[in-house]
Motif scaffolding. Structure first.
Motif, PDB file in Angstrom:
ATOM      1  N   LEU A  72       0.832  -1.201   0.000  1.00  0.00           N
ATOM      2  CA  LEU A  72       0.000   0.000   0.000  1.00  0.00           C
ATOM      3  C   LEU A  72       0.867   1.251   0.000  1.00  0.00           C
ATOM      4  N   SER A  73       1.929   1.244   0.768  1.00  0.00           N
ATOM      5  CA  SER A  73       2.848   2.385   0.813  1.00  0.00           C
ATOM      6  C   SER A  73       3.470   2.643  -0.555  1.00  0.00           C
ATOM      7  N   GLU A  74       3.882   1.587  -1.238  1.00  0.00           N
ATOM      8  CA  GLU A  74       4.474   1.736  -2.569  1.00  0.00           C
ATOM      9  C   GLU A  74       3.458   2.294  -3.564  1.00  0.00           C
ATOM     10  N   ILE A  75       2.212   1.867  -3.462  1.00  0.00           N
ATOM     11  CA  ILE A  75       1.157   2.399  -4.338  1.00  0.00           C
ATOM     12  C   ILE A  75       0.913   3.862  -4.020  1.00  0.00           C
ATOM     13  N   MET A  76       0.868   4.196  -2.745  1.00  0.00           N
ATOM     14  CA  MET A  76       0.602   5.578  -2.339  1.00  0.00           C
ATOM     15  C   MET A  76       1.720   6.531  -2.763  1.00  0.00           C
ATOM     16  N   HIS A  77       2.940   6.020  -2.854  1.00  0.00           N
ATOM     17  CA  HIS A  77       4.083   6.851  -3.238  1.00  0.00           C
ATOM     18  C   HIS A  77       4.484   6.687  -4.706  1.00  0.00           C
ATOM     19  N   HIS A  78       3.571   6.144  -5.498  1.00  0.00           N
ATOM     20  CA  HIS A  78       3.764   5.993  -6.950  1.00  0.00           C
ATOM     21  C   HIS A  78       4.968   5.129  -7.315  1.00  0.00           C
ATOM     22  N   LYS A  79       5.347   4.202  -6.453  1.00  0.00           N
ATOM     23  CA  LYS A  79       6.461   3.309  -6.748  1.00  0.00           C
ATOM     24  C   LYS A  79       5.976   1.980  -7.322  1.00  0.00           C
ATOM     25  N   ARG A  80       4.665   1.741  -7.231  1.00  0.00           N
ATOM     26  CA  ARG A  80       4.065   0.510  -7.742  1.00  0.00           C
ATOM     27  C   ARG A  80       2.687   0.856  -8.278  1.00  0.00           C
ATOM     28  N   LYS A  81       2.342   0.232  -9.391  1.00  0.00           N
ATOM     29  CA  LYS A  81       1.002   0.428  -9.939  1.00  0.00           C
ATOM     30  C   LYS A  81       0.050  -0.533  -9.247  1.00  0.00           C
ATOM     31  N   PRO A  82      -1.173  -0.087  -8.999  1.00  0.00           N
ATOM     32  CA  PRO A  82      -2.137  -0.996  -8.367  1.00  0.00           C
ATOM     33  C   PRO A  82      -2.509  -2.156  -9.281  1.00  0.00           C
ATOM     34  N   SER A  83      -2.566  -3.340  -8.721  1.00  0.00           N
ATOM     35  CA  SER A  83      -2.935  -4.536  -9.493  1.00  0.00           C
ATOM     36  C   SER A  83      -4.453  -4.579  -9.659  1.00  0.00           C
ATOM     37  N   LEU A  84      -4.901  -5.436 -10.532  1.00  0.00           N
ATOM     38  CA  LEU A  84      -6.336  -5.599 -10.764  1.00  0.00           C
ATOM     39  C   LEU A  84      -7.042  -6.063  -9.491  1.00  0.00           C
ATOM     40  N   SER A  85      -6.423  -6.977  -8.750  1.00  0.00           N
ATOM     41  CA  SER A  85      -7.040  -7.453  -7.505  1.00  0.00           C
ATOM     42  C   SER A  85      -7.130  -6.331  -6.471  1.00  0.00           C
ATOM     43  N   PHE A  86      -6.150  -5.430  -6.463  1.00  0.00           N
ATOM     44  CA  PHE A  86      -6.173  -4.288  -5.557  1.00  0.00           C
ATOM     45  C   PHE A  86      -7.308  -3.331  -5.941  1.00  0.00           C
ATOM     46  N   ILE A  87      -7.457  -3.087  -7.245  1.00  0.00           N
ATOM     47  CA  ILE A  87      -8.533  -2.221  -7.742  1.00  0.00           C
ATOM     48  C   ILE A  87      -9.892  -2.825  -7.385  1.00  0.00           C
ATOM     49  N   ILE A 136     -15.816   2.248  -3.837  1.00  0.00           N
ATOM     50  CA  ILE A 136     -15.455   3.229  -4.859  1.00  0.00           C
ATOM     51  C   ILE A 136     -15.973   2.729  -6.201  1.00  0.00           C
ATOM     52  N   ASP A 137     -16.629   3.598  -6.936  1.00  0.00           N
ATOM     53  CA  ASP A 137     -17.228   3.243  -8.221  1.00  0.00           C
ATOM     54  C   ASP A 137     -16.176   2.647  -9.162  1.00  0.00           C
ATOM     55  N   GLY A 138     -16.486   1.507  -9.733  1.00  0.00           N
ATOM     56  CA  GLY A 138     -15.568   0.821 -10.642  1.00  0.00           C
ATOM     57  C   GLY A 138     -15.219   1.647 -11.869  1.00  0.00           C
ATOM     58  N   ASN A 139     -16.198   2.375 -12.413  1.00  0.00           N
ATOM     59  CA  ASN A 139     -15.927   3.213 -13.582  1.00  0.00           C
ATOM     60  C   ASN A 139     -14.924   4.317 -13.243  1.00  0.00           C
ATOM     61  N   LEU A 140     -15.051   4.887 -12.061  1.00  0.00           N
ATOM     62  CA  LEU A 140     -14.104   5.911 -11.617  1.00  0.00           C
ATOM     63  C   LEU A 140     -12.710   5.321 -11.452  1.00  0.00           C
ATOM     64  N   LEU A 141     -12.632   4.117 -10.896  1.00  0.00           N
ATOM     65  CA  LEU A 141     -11.338   3.465 -10.716  1.00  0.00           C
ATOM     66  C   LEU A 141     -10.663   3.173 -12.052  1.00  0.00           C
ATOM     67  N   LEU A 142     -11.446   2.734 -13.030  1.00  0.00           N
ATOM     68  CA  LEU A 142     -10.876   2.484 -14.359  1.00  0.00           C
ATOM     69  C   LEU A 142     -10.390   3.770 -15.004  1.00  0.00           C
TER      70      LEU A 142
END
Length: 74
Positions: free
Chosen positions: A41-56, A65-71
C-alpha cells in the motif's frame, strides 16, 4: 449555512487518502482492510508501484469506490 462541493480526487492515491480520512484509518489499518501488506500500500501511495487488478477490485468491493471511476483514474 454555506455548502461547498469538493471534487473527487483524480488519482487512485487520492481516492485512498479520501477513504482513509472518511473512515479515520491509518495506512496500516487500510492495508489490513484491503487484505494487502502495509509495504505494498505504501508503494502504491508513493507511486512506486502500480495498483494490481485485484487491488482495484478490493477498492471497489471493500471501500465502495465506483468501478468506472477506478478504471478512469488507474
Amino acid at each position: 449555512d454555506v455548502h461547498y462541493t469538493i471534487e473527487l480526487p483524480q488519482t487512485v492515491q487520492g481516492l485512498i487518502e479520501l477513504k482513509m480520512y472518511e473512515r479515520k484509518l491509518k495506512q496500516k489499518e487500510m492495508a489490513a482492510l484491503l487484505n494487502t501488506t502495509d509495504t505494498k500500500l505504501s508503494e502504491i501511495m508513493h507511486h512506486k508501484r502500480k495498483p494490481s487488478l485485484s487491488f482495484i477490485k478490493a477498492l471497489n468491493h471493500v471501500l465502495g469506490i465506483d468501478g468506472n471511476l477506478l478504471l478512469k483514474v488507474s
